[in-house]
Design a protein around this motif. Structure first.
Motif, short mmCIF file in Angstrom:
data_model
loop_
_atom_site.label_atom_id
_atom_site.label_comp_id
_atom_site.label_asym_id
_atom_site.label_seq_id
_atom_site.Cartn_x
_atom_site.Cartn_y
_atom_site.Cartn_z
N THR A 216 0.84 -1.19 0.00
CA THR A 216 0.00 0.00 0.00
C THR A 216 0.88 1.24 0.00
O THR A 216 2.10 1.16 0.09
CB THR A 216 -0.92 0.00 1.24
N GLY A 217 0.22 2.38 -0.10
CA GLY A 217 0.97 3.63 -0.13
C GLY A 217 1.32 4.05 -1.55
O GLY A 217 0.84 3.46 -2.53
N PRO A 218 2.18 5.03 -1.70
CA PRO A 218 2.50 5.58 -3.03
C PRO A 218 3.06 4.54 -4.00
O PRO A 218 2.82 4.64 -5.22
CB PRO A 218 3.56 6.65 -2.72
N GLN A 220 2.17 1.60 -4.67
CA GLN A 220 1.18 0.82 -5.40
C GLN A 220 0.70 1.52 -6.66
O GLN A 220 0.09 0.90 -7.53
CB GLN A 220 -0.01 0.50 -4.50
N TYR A 221 0.98 2.83 -6.78
CA TYR A 221 0.59 3.58 -7.97
C TYR A 221 1.73 3.65 -8.99
O TYR A 221 1.56 4.21 -10.07
CB TYR A 221 0.15 4.99 -7.59
#
Length: 277
Positions: A216-218, A220-221
């Motif tokens: 999760t967090g940045p 994952q983008y």
């Protein structure tokens, strides 16, 4: 001129801090490839054992599902052995295919359009992104074109989603899937450097095949994560078929990431509704 001055300054700074650039010759790359190949199989089986232990601890704990990672199927012996056997066969056919694919890449490299400096600070980032770009188009084609889907669909035949599934590879793919990587030597990527990038790419993709954890967090983008690749392997999610073209190891599409987040939110809402009921 100003841009060139900044690049030279950065190169000198890197050289002063490290005493050298990433690689100075292809012999160093070859050595690294040998090391990666030596640790690959232990890496596969050690992580599989760790995943199996984690799944076993979770066995029977299906109350209060809050995310897809708590709804798992675990390992089934015959399925895992089938995946491992297909991975072993893939190693054999890859070695056979390399007898003609690698010389072909070397021949294209002799007629390359650009001379890229192996020791330049930007060479490795360009190498990794270029390999992933080629992999993206191979993977997209493998889900769009029947000929390539016939080769790639084996990877999606498991009834389980675990690290052994990553080894469930096509046996015939190495004999013609290489065409998607031919632009690399033609544009100046040394074939030995390609082998390194592709090895790292495949090692990265291995741990994406798990239900044990999410990222999760940045990140994952930006990166392809287990929750994204699970969505890609899913048969039907929310009434929609997912599995036509997921990104490669690093170039995760924002749209697919958002879809994965939406599916995760649906699981969380369903769990909350069940608890209230």
């Amino acid at each position: 001129a100003a841009w060139q001055h900044k690049e030279t300054h950065l190169q000198n700074r890197l050289l002063n801090e490290t005493g050298r650039y990433m690689f100075s010759n292809t012999d160093e790359i070859t050595t690294l490839i040998k090391v990666l190949n030596a640790i690959a199989i232990p890496y596969f089986f050690i992580l599989m054992a760790m995943e199996y232990a984690a799944l076993k601890r979770r066995a029977g704990n299906t109350k209060g599902i809050t995310s897809p990672i708590t709804a798992f199927k675990g390992y089934e012996l015959k399925d895992a052995l089938c995946s491992i056997a297909m991975g072993a066969l893939k190693l054999m056919t890859t070695a056979l295919a390399a007898l003609f694919t690698f010389p072909l890449m070397k021949q294209l490299y002799e007629h390359r359009l650009f001379d890229l400096e192996l020791s330049a600070w930007w060479y490795v980032p360009v190498l990794l992104v270029f390999d992933d770009f080629c992999y993206y188009w191979y993977h997209r084609t493998a889900h769009r074109v029947a000929l390539f889907l016939a080769e790639h669909s084996n990877h999606h035949t498991s009834e389980h989603y675990n690290l052994s599934t990553a080894l469930r590879q096509s046996v015939l793919g190495p004999f013609y899937a290489f065409i998607f990587w031919l632009p690399m030597p033609l544009l100046g990527i040394d074939p030995i450097a390609f082998v390194l990038a592709h090895t790292l790419n495949l090692l990265y993709q291995y741990w994406l095949h798990t239900e044990v954890f999410e990222i999760t967090g940045p990140l994952q983008y930006v990166l392809n994560c287990p929750q994204h690749h699970r969505l890609h392997h899913a048969r039907v999610v929310g009434g929609h078929q997912h599995g036509h073209a997921n990104p490669g190891a690093h170039g995760a599409h924002r749209q697919q990431n958002l879809e994965a987040a939406q599916v995760r939110d649906q699981h969380q809402r369903a769990a909350a509704d069940g608890q209230r009921g």
